[in-house]
Design a protein around this motif. Structure first.
Motif, PDB file in Angstrom:
ATOM      1  N   GLN A 157     -11.420   0.196   3.568  1.00  0.00           N
ATOM      2  CA  GLN A 157     -11.074   0.490   2.176  1.00  0.00           C
ATOM      3  C   GLN A 157     -12.327   0.544   1.309  1.00  0.00           C
ATOM      4  OE1 GLN A 157      -7.669   0.734   0.379  1.00  0.00           O
ATOM      5  NE2 GLN A 157      -7.618   1.681   2.399  1.00  0.00           N
ATOM      6  N   TYR A 200     -13.490   3.492  -1.313  1.00  0.00           N
ATOM      7  CA  TYR A 200     -13.419   3.271  -2.762  1.00  0.00           C
ATOM      8  C   TYR A 200     -14.679   2.707  -3.407  1.00  0.00           C
ATOM      9  CZ  TYR A 200      -8.377   4.096  -2.478  1.00  0.00           C
ATOM     10  OH  TYR A 200      -7.144   4.659  -2.283  1.00  0.00           O
ATOM     11  N   SER A 218      -6.161   0.347  -5.931  1.00  0.00           N
ATOM     12  CA  SER A 218      -6.917  -0.317  -4.885  1.00  0.00           C
ATOM     13  C   SER A 218      -7.621  -1.573  -5.396  1.00  0.00           C
ATOM     14  CB  SER A 218      -7.975   0.634  -4.308  1.00  0.00           C
ATOM     15  OG  SER A 218      -8.841  -0.063  -3.435  1.00  0.00           O
ATOM     16  N   SER A 248      -2.350  -1.482  -2.473  1.00  0.00           N
ATOM     17  CA  SER A 248      -2.466  -1.471  -3.932  1.00  0.00           C
ATOM     18  C   SER A 248      -2.067  -2.818  -4.536  1.00  0.00           C
ATOM     19  CB  SER A 248      -1.597  -0.363  -4.533  1.00  0.00           C
ATOM     20  OG  SER A 248      -2.028   0.914  -4.091  1.00  0.00           O
ATOM     21  N   GLN A 282      -7.529  12.468  -7.301  1.00  0.00           N
ATOM     22  CA  GLN A 282      -6.587  12.309  -6.197  1.00  0.00           C
ATOM     23  C   GLN A 282      -6.721  10.943  -5.526  1.00  0.00           C
ATOM     24  OE1 GLN A 282      -6.468  15.691  -3.467  1.00  0.00           O
ATOM     25  NE2 GLN A 282      -6.991  17.106  -5.122  1.00  0.00           N
ATOM     26  N   THR A 283      -7.907  10.657  -4.983  1.00  0.00           N
ATOM     27  CA  THR A 283      -8.089   9.426  -4.214  1.00  0.00           C
ATOM     28  C   THR A 283      -7.770   8.189  -5.033  1.00  0.00           C
ATOM     29  OG1 THR A 283      -9.837  10.525  -2.955  1.00  0.00           O
ATOM     30  CG2 THR A 283      -9.681   8.128  -2.755  1.00  0.00           C
ATOM     31  N   LYS A 314      -5.883   7.805  -7.492  1.00  0.00           N
ATOM     32  CA  LYS A 314      -4.490   7.737  -7.918  1.00  0.00           C
ATOM     33  C   LYS A 314      -3.543   7.406  -6.766  1.00  0.00           C
ATOM     34  CE  LYS A 314      -5.146  10.733 -11.923  1.00  0.00           C
ATOM     35  NZ  LYS A 314      -4.729  11.955 -12.638  1.00  0.00           N
ATOM     36  N   THR A 315      -4.109   7.217  -5.570  1.00  0.00           N
ATOM     37  CA  THR A 315      -3.291   6.870  -4.413  1.00  0.00           C
ATOM     38  C   THR A 315      -2.655   5.497  -4.596  1.00  0.00           C
ATOM     39  OG1 THR A 315      -4.722   8.149  -2.930  1.00  0.00           O
ATOM     40  CG2 THR A 315      -3.311   6.481  -1.915  1.00  0.00           C
ATOM     41  N   ARG A 316      -1.382   5.395  -4.291  1.00  0.00           N
ATOM     42  CA  ARG A 316      -0.674   4.114  -4.290  1.00  0.00           C
ATOM     43  C   ARG A 316      -0.188   3.866  -2.872  1.00  0.00           C
ATOM     44  NH1 ARG A 316      -3.141   4.610  -8.084  1.00  0.00           N
ATOM     45  NH2 ARG A 316      -2.578   4.501 -10.283  1.00  0.00           N
ATOM     46  N   ASP A 317      -0.637   2.792  -2.252  1.00  0.00           N
ATOM     47  CA  ASP A 317      -0.268   2.517  -0.868  1.00  0.00           C
ATOM     48  C   ASP A 317      -0.043   1.020  -0.667  1.00  0.00           C
ATOM     49  OD1 ASP A 317      -2.818   1.359  -0.727  1.00  0.00           O
ATOM     50  OD2 ASP A 317      -3.722   3.133   0.170  1.00  0.00           O
TER      51      ASP A 317
END
Length: 405
Positions: A335, A339, A280, A241, A232-233, A235-238
């Motif tokens: 961040q 990560y 990230s 990124s 989940q974490t 695969k985050t796109r924000d």
């Protein structure tokens, strides 16, 4: 024995030679890598020598591994498609962006790309041979010193800044480039095989920190949350990124020096973009930082984040972009808190490879059994287990001390 290449690859190199002005020439092929140096390809050193003038063109041919069973397990074709796409499309777009905005201090930390093939069983790339330009690899068994770590972090700052600049100035182009730009290895490898590899890595790490109660507890906390983190974490796109390098160990970084003692690098180039993805920036930074740094460097990690941030900011300002609108230094630190554990995990895997002797290194070319977990090729014992345990213990203790796990 001189290496061999396919007829199609020979034809492709001939086309490159002619496009570079070589008409009558000899072609010399030499082995370009040893076991344990490159895991997704065969490296061949290519020298094109003009018959009359003796002018030379020095190239590297990176060609895909063969084997029907291997290709069923490992996305060989996809990783070559990815690297050709990075060099041929993404890097060209980033270079054009810098040229359009008259950037003076450019990111140019990649080898010249002459072209590539994506044909099944003929997959390859042709690049300039950086060793003939004076570039050197770091000794993979040694932790990097502050000069080298700082230079790499600064170079990643410049590279990542181009993602933010392209995203802000040409959002449509950026969106199209990154729409399906995920790590092809993670997307195509069996979850069972990846899970088995993680279990083995955790077992080795627990043995490395045996007797250190805080480190053991930290690892167990990581293991309890690993499923959510990886599925989940990561695969985050924000908004943070970026286009990632993706494979950040020392064998994919080359240095050039102006000083004869090779103490302070003047240039840093990144190699091997087959695992490039979109996510990230901390994945790039932490993978490199925790697999390559000494304890002295780890103890002052914030100073290296500052080096990265200052480089990122300087590049963004060349596009008249306010760095604080993209990411403040505090946001970068936050961040990292989320990560950085990715880099720790990658260090558990890659340090074993980095510390292996040549005859101990896993080799995907050895994969022939269809029921075998392909990643088990990298699970054998190594002579330098004591050094591995020491390096792993330093990384995990750092993670616990700073409450990253």
């Amino acid at each position: 024995m001189s290496p061999t290449i396919s007829d199609r690859q020979k034809q492709f190199i001939d086309e490159i030679a002619k496009s570079e002005g070589f008409e009558h020439y000899n072609l010399e092929l030499d082995q370009g890598s040893l076991k344990g140096d490159n895991y997704f390809g065969i490296i061949t050193v290519v020298t094109i020598r003009q018959t009359l003038t003796k002018n030379e063109l020095h190239l590297i041919l990176k060609s895909a591994l063969q084997g029907e069973e291997l290709r069923k397990k490992v996305p060989v074709h996809q990783v070559y498609e990815r690297e050709n796409f990075f060099y041929g499309v993404i890097l060209r777009e980033l270079s054009d962006l810098q040229r359009e905005h008259k950037v003076k201090d450019v990111f140019d930390g990649t080898a010249r790309f002459y072209g590539g093939l994506n044909d099944i069983n003929e997959e390859c790339l042709v690049l300039e041979n950086l060793k003939t330009k004076g570039f050197k690899l770091w000794d993979r068994k040694r932790p990097m010193d502050s000069h080298h770590v700082g230079a790499v972090m600064a170079q990643y700052g410049k590279f990542h800044a181009l993602s933010y600049a392209l995203k802000k100035l040409k959002p449509g182009v950026f969106s199209k480039l990154t729409e399906n730009y995920r790590n092809v290895l993670n997307e195509n490898m069996s979850k069972t095989e990846m899970g088995d590899s993680m279990v083995n890595a955790m077992d080795r790490a627990l043995k490395a920190v045996r007797g250190n109660d805080a480190a053991v507890a930290g690892l167990k906390r990581f293991m309890e949350t690993a499923n959510v983190f990886f599925n989940q974490t990561l695969k985050t796109r924000d908004k943070y990124s970026v286009i990632q390098h993706g494979d950040n160990w020392c064998n994919n970084i080359m240095f050039k020096y102006q000083d004869t003692k090779c103490q302070k690098p003047s240039k840093v180039y990144f190699l091997d973009w087959q695992l490039s993805g979109y996510g990230s920036p901390i994945q790039d930074l932490s993978y490199f930082f925790y697999s390559c740094s000494s304890k002295l460097v780890l103890d002052t990690h914030n100073s290296y984040l500052k080096i990265y941030y200052e480089s990122l900011s300087a590049m963004l300002r060349q596009f008249n972009i306010n760095p604080d609108e993209i990411m403040t230094f505090r946001e970068l630190q936050l961040q990292w808190m989320v990560y950085a554990k990715y880099g720790m995990y990658m260090a558990l895997l890659i340090l074993k490879i980095m510390l292996s002797e040549q005859d101990e290194a896993g080799d995907l070319r050895d994969y022939t059994k269809k029921d075998q977990n392909v990643l088990s090729l990298f699970d054998g014992d190594i002579t330098n287990t004591e050094e591995y345990n020491k390096r792993v213990s330093i990384v995990i203790s750092h993670m616990v001390k700073n409450r990253f796990i």
